[in-house]
Design an enzyme around this catalytic site. Sequence first.
Site, PDB file in Angstrom:
ATOM      1  CG  ASP A   1      40.480  18.464  50.463  1.00  0.00           C
ATOM      2  OD1 ASP A   1      41.355  19.169  50.988  1.00  0.00           O
ATOM      3  OD2 ASP A   1      39.828  17.900  51.273  1.00  0.00           O
TER       4      ASP A   1
ATOM      5  CG  ASN B   1      31.057  12.595  56.162  1.00  0.00           C
ATOM      6  OD1 ASN B   1      32.411  12.662  56.233  1.00  0.00           O
ATOM      7  ND2 ASN B   1      30.644  13.363  55.144  1.00  0.00           N
TER       8      ASN B   1
ATOM      9  CG  HIS C   1      35.080  13.913  54.499  1.00  0.00           C
ATOM     10  ND1 HIS C   1      34.212  14.971  54.363  1.00  0.00           N
ATOM     11  CD2 HIS C   1      36.017  14.029  55.290  1.00  0.00           C
ATOM     12  CE1 HIS C   1      34.765  15.879  55.085  1.00  0.00           C
ATOM     13  NE2 HIS C   1      35.927  15.434  55.451  1.00  0.00           N
TER      14      HIS C   1
ATOM     15  CD  GLU D   1      31.566  14.759  51.838  1.00  0.00           C
ATOM     16  OE1 GLU D   1      31.899  14.131  52.796  1.00  0.00           O
ATOM     17  OE2 GLU D   1      31.600  16.267  51.854  1.00  0.00           O
TER      18      GLU D   1
HETATM   19  C1  F6R Z   1      40.723  18.517  54.465  1.00  0.00           C
HETATM   20  C2  F6R Z   1      40.502  17.159  54.486  1.00  0.00           C
HETATM   21  C3  F6R Z   1      39.216  16.526  55.194  1.00  0.00           C
HETATM   22  C4  F6R Z   1      39.841  16.748  56.695  1.00  0.00           C
HETATM   23  C5  F6R Z   1      38.555  16.021  57.553  1.00  0.00           C
HETATM   24  C6  F6R Z   1      38.790  16.061  59.013  1.00  0.00           C
HETATM   25  O1  F6R Z   1      42.002  19.034  53.720  1.00  0.00           O
HETATM   26  O2  F6R Z   1      40.877  16.607  53.587  1.00  0.00           O
HETATM   27  O3  F6R Z   1      39.284  15.015  54.849  1.00  0.00           O
HETATM   28  O4  F6R Z   1      40.874  15.998  57.125  1.00  0.00           O
HETATM   29  O5  F6R Z   1      37.261  16.672  57.291  1.00  0.00           O
HETATM   30  O6  F6R Z   1      38.672  17.513  59.337  1.00  0.00           O
HETATM   31  P1  F6R Z   1      39.029  18.077  60.899  1.00  0.00           P
HETATM   32  O7  F6R Z   1      40.635  17.886  61.038  1.00  0.00           O
HETATM   33  O8  F6R Z   1      38.925  19.464  60.798  1.00  0.00           O
HETATM   34  O9  F6R Z   1      38.359  17.306  62.012  1.00  0.00           O
END
Ligand code: F6R
Length: 256
Positions: free
Chosen positions: A72, A143, A145, A150
Amino acid sequence: MIEIAPRTFQVEGRDEADRALANEIVVLVRAKPDLVLGLATGTTPVGVYRELVRLVGTGELDLARVRTFNLDEYLGLERNDPAAFRARMQAMLFGPARIPLARTDLPACDVQRKGEAAECERYERAIEAAGGIDLQLLGIGRNGHIGFNEPGSERATRTRIVELDATTREDAAAAFGGLERVPRRAITVGIATILAARRLRVLAFGPHKASIVRATLEGPICTAVPASFLREHSDVEFWLDRDAARELVRVPSNRV
Ligand code: F6R
């Protein structure tokens, strides 16, 4: 490391997971030097990247021929904005692990509105043209995702434009120096794009991930928790530290 449930590993410290995943990548790259890696940003995978950089430094690993696709990217940023995932990946992995720029891909953060649909289409086609993702690294958002899919995202989704949830923007506020600076929109690969990867390796560390890990692994498979769809993959592994695993109830109580 202990297998607390099928395909679910609990490690003593997160560096044990970092090493295990980096070692799996070493084995795969030796067998296929042009391995196609699906990468994530956020804090979760930084230890894996640090370990990959170390292994490149010692000469045990050569990433010069791999292809990489990130999950992303934020929209509405200048191409060289240091908060863009492209810049963070360059600083954390691509540069120090000597992965040539031309072999890395992320959705563009600076695409104009009228070019957004074409950029999503380009990205999906680029993954296909590379032969698909061999190994996809994933973190889980608080959440539920995955990528920026989301809650509410359907299983059949492909690369597209999304509006970011309030929790996602809050979690990104520090990196942008304030909530008001966090973009509201992003491009993400879809859930179907993720599930098309040949191997999924999911990491979750820390007490703040405990309840979403439980929902992901033990709740219903549903759009409310996009990460729950990962359970449907035939080659998925979940790597958890003790804190992230602590709310799981369907695992033997003698696991710790
Ligand atoms: C980032 C992504 C997100 C993260 C998720 C967890 O490229 O795809 O899905 O993997 O938000 O974030 P952290 O690792 O910062 O807890």
